[in-house]
Write an enzyme that holds these catalytic residues in place. Sequence first.
Site, PDB file in Angstrom:
ATOM      1  N   THR A  98      -3.086   3.897  12.197  1.00  0.00           N
ATOM      2  CA  THR A  98      -2.516   5.114  11.620  1.00  0.00           C
ATOM      3  C   THR A  98      -1.542   4.856  10.464  1.00  0.00           C
ATOM      4  O   THR A  98      -1.005   5.810   9.892  1.00  0.00           O
ATOM      5  CB  THR A  98      -1.775   5.916  12.715  1.00  0.00           C
ATOM      6  OG1 THR A  98      -1.012   4.996  13.498  1.00  0.00           O
ATOM      7  CG2 THR A  98      -2.742   6.652  13.599  1.00  0.00           C
ATOM      8  N   LYS A 109     -16.338   2.779   8.814  1.00  0.00           N
ATOM      9  CA  LYS A 109     -15.822   2.792  10.196  1.00  0.00           C
ATOM     10  C   LYS A 109     -16.134   4.148  10.814  1.00  0.00           C
ATOM     11  O   LYS A 109     -15.669   5.172  10.313  1.00  0.00           O
ATOM     12  CB  LYS A 109     -14.308   2.539  10.144  1.00  0.00           C
ATOM     13  CG  LYS A 109     -13.592   2.697  11.466  1.00  0.00           C
ATOM     14  CD  LYS A 109     -12.102   2.395  11.308  1.00  0.00           C
ATOM     15  CE  LYS A 109     -11.326   2.751  12.549  1.00  0.00           C
ATOM     16  NZ  LYS A 109      -9.870   2.604  12.368  1.00  0.00           N
ATOM     17  N   THR A 153       0.841  -1.210   0.000  1.00  0.00           N
ATOM     18  CA  THR A 153       0.000   0.000   0.000  1.00  0.00           C
ATOM     19  C   THR A 153       0.873   1.256   0.000  1.00  0.00           C
ATOM     20  O   THR A 153       0.530   2.259  -0.633  1.00  0.00           O
ATOM     21  CB  THR A 153      -0.978   0.030   1.192  1.00  0.00           C
ATOM     22  OG1 THR A 153      -0.362  -0.576   2.310  1.00  0.00           O
ATOM     23  CG2 THR A 153      -2.260  -0.662   0.885  1.00  0.00           C
ATOM     24  N   ALA A 154       2.037   1.191   0.693  1.00  0.00           N
ATOM     25  CA  ALA A 154       2.899   2.381   0.742  1.00  0.00           C
ATOM     26  C   ALA A 154       3.394   2.742  -0.661  1.00  0.00           C
ATOM     27  O   ALA A 154       3.342   3.912  -1.066  1.00  0.00           O
ATOM     28  CB  ALA A 154       4.080   2.145   1.675  1.00  0.00           C
ATOM     29  N   LEU A 191      -1.718   3.803   7.238  1.00  0.00           N
ATOM     30  CA  LEU A 191      -1.991   4.400   5.929  1.00  0.00           C
ATOM     31  C   LEU A 191      -2.057   5.926   6.008  1.00  0.00           C
ATOM     32  O   LEU A 191      -1.711   6.628   5.055  1.00  0.00           O
ATOM     33  CB  LEU A 191      -3.297   3.833   5.348  1.00  0.00           C
ATOM     34  CG  LEU A 191      -3.100   2.628   4.417  1.00  0.00           C
ATOM     35  CD1 LEU A 191      -2.319   1.501   5.060  1.00  0.00           C
ATOM     36  CD2 LEU A 191      -4.431   2.096   3.902  1.00  0.00           C
ATOM     37  N   ALA A 200       9.239  -6.881  -6.161  1.00  0.00           N
ATOM     38  CA  ALA A 200       9.612  -8.282  -6.355  1.00  0.00           C
ATOM     39  C   ALA A 200       8.342  -9.108  -6.229  1.00  0.00           C
ATOM     40  O   ALA A 200       7.707  -9.101  -5.173  1.00  0.00           O
ATOM     41  CB  ALA A 200      10.626  -8.698  -5.304  1.00  0.00           C
ATOM     42  N   GLU A 260      -4.385   2.588  16.715  1.00  0.00           N
ATOM     43  CA  GLU A 260      -5.312   3.599  16.179  1.00  0.00           C
ATOM     44  C   GLU A 260      -5.321   3.576  14.650  1.00  0.00           C
ATOM     45  O   GLU A 260      -5.757   4.542  14.018  1.00  0.00           O
ATOM     46  CB  GLU A 260      -4.951   4.996  16.708  1.00  0.00           C
ATOM     47  CG  GLU A 260      -5.188   5.178  18.213  1.00  0.00           C
ATOM     48  CD  GLU A 260      -6.652   5.452  18.577  1.00  0.00           C
ATOM     49  OE1 GLU A 260      -7.454   5.732  17.686  1.00  0.00           O
ATOM     50  OE2 GLU A 260      -6.971   5.377  19.781  1.00  0.00           O
TER      51      GLU A 260
END
Length: 512
Positions: A346, A80, A16-17, A348, A41, A344
């Site tokens: 955090t 959420k 995701t990063a 993403l 990869a 919490e």
Amino acid sequence: MQQHKPQQVVVVGGGTAGWMTALICAKQWQGKAIAITLLEAQEIPRNGVGEGSTPALKRFFDWLEIPEAEWMLACDATFKAGIRFESWSGLATHPSYFHAFPNELDRRGEALFYQRCQARLKGAQWGCHPDDFFLASYLSDKQLAPKPEPHFPFLHSYGYHFDANKVAHFLQQKAPLFGVVHRYGRITAVESAVNGDIAALVLENGERMSADLFIDCSGFRSLLLGQHLRGQFQSYQDVLFNDTAITLATDVDTQQFYTCTTSTALSAGWVWRIPLTSRVGNGYVYSSSHISDEQAAIEFRQHLGVSPESEVRKLTMKVGRYEQQWLRNCMAIGLSQGFIEPLEATGLFVIQQSAAIFAKAYLDGGLSDAHRDYVNSRLRDMFDGIKDYIVAHYKTTSRQDTQYWRDNQAGLEKVSPSLQQLLASWYEGKDLQQEIARQNIAQFYSPMSWYSLLSGMGLFPSQVTTAPEADQALLELGDYYQRCCLNYANHVQYLEKLRKHHAVPNIFAAIR
Ligand SMILES: Cc1cc2nc3c(=O)[nH]c(=O)nc-3n(C[C@H](O)[C@H](O)[C@H](O)COP(=O)(O)OP(=O)(O)OC[C@H]3O[C@@H](n4cnc5c(N)ncnc54)[C@H](O)[C@@H]3O)c2cc1C
């Protein structure tokens, strides 16, 4: 940045990063002569956890002009409204509390909440449990989606639950629209330039990839920043003990489809419960110094009520941050820049903020020292600010049942001066809003979050053994929120409607 040939930027890693960073940079640098290639990869899997978000994720998709329904349906996502903390306090009067995402309708409740908490700190026996003051906890308890009907035009902040691997895959599919080139290849060596910058990546097949700028999104390996450039790592382990997580998915239960993440404290850590449309994601985050993997797995399975043979997946976590997340011509984003345990959700948020701050600074100043220093200082502050809020959960509990909880409460001198002052201010009954403003830390967690945590833990100087009687103002507020709730659809039904509208096959894969 007046260049004749495009600058080459390589993003290493397709978790995701990597994908969020690649798209944020591509959009921010649109029209500039900068070419972005994402290299990953294929045989090194993505981390794959990270199933809950803060409201910032909505801004990410909105900014990229990706419709909510499109990505939500593709990533098994749900809404959420906040996080319910179960069994954190240790006080019988405070078995759980809700950390709400705010919205416009909370103004009345929020003002009353601060007033109540401050009065209670001075000894008044007024009810000030956070659940009573914010709409989100009502919505979640009633299993409503935080999406008001069109005739009820109030602004809402909400987050999401999602399958993180599917989010990465979804963004990968969008990459061509943003001009990002995707490549597979495993890095086996990194070459340095004479000045110490990174010159090129060497791939398994012998190919050499040179670039002007490298963005390290290689996960906990921190291939470029940590391993190659030997960036200095600042561990948070002295105040955050959890270093391991085990995960296990269970079936969807549409009767228990609360609009929140549930975080339940166990003997040596806590368990998340995250309802997706395809499964319920569960994970036990614990301290390996306080419980063995075998014992943790037994406790986790018992907590979930699943068979003792159910397989768990184990992950080790490196908790802390790099001192300089932008070093030379390498910027690290994601698990490679640092990690704060996911209490919490955090992860993403940090990625999104880091990528946005970096992309703008790079555009303004390229590889200048001043811009690098600016980015590094902002990201250090952000990490430490979030860390303090997480640490506060462990320092304010009164649980005494295991060594883990006793150890967590000890060592207050190890927490940052900022957190020490905040807690002192609360215990002394001073105005916490003023203290937060004085320290300029509301950008990390707002007064609403701090008051919810401290009052949710039952942290008042004169403890009462029974919950104070509800009074008229609270009853009226409750009635107001109950009536607000009439304007929201059932969470499951809302998602069903979305699915039908977009002609997507059944999304509730395994309904119990
Ligand atoms: C237990 C746990 C729970 C979490 N919960 C949440 C949550 O609820 N909410 C939230 O927002 N965040 C959460 N996070 C954080 C979130 O999972 C991460 O921030 C997110 O997954 C980003 O991961 P990443 O992309 O940095 O790394 P990864 O997903 O690990 O991706 C690394 C990438 O680098 C590539 N790579 C590695 N080595 C090489 C190489 N030699 N050559 C080429 N490519 C390479 C891999 O192929 C892969 O594509 C959680 C994290 C953990 C550990």
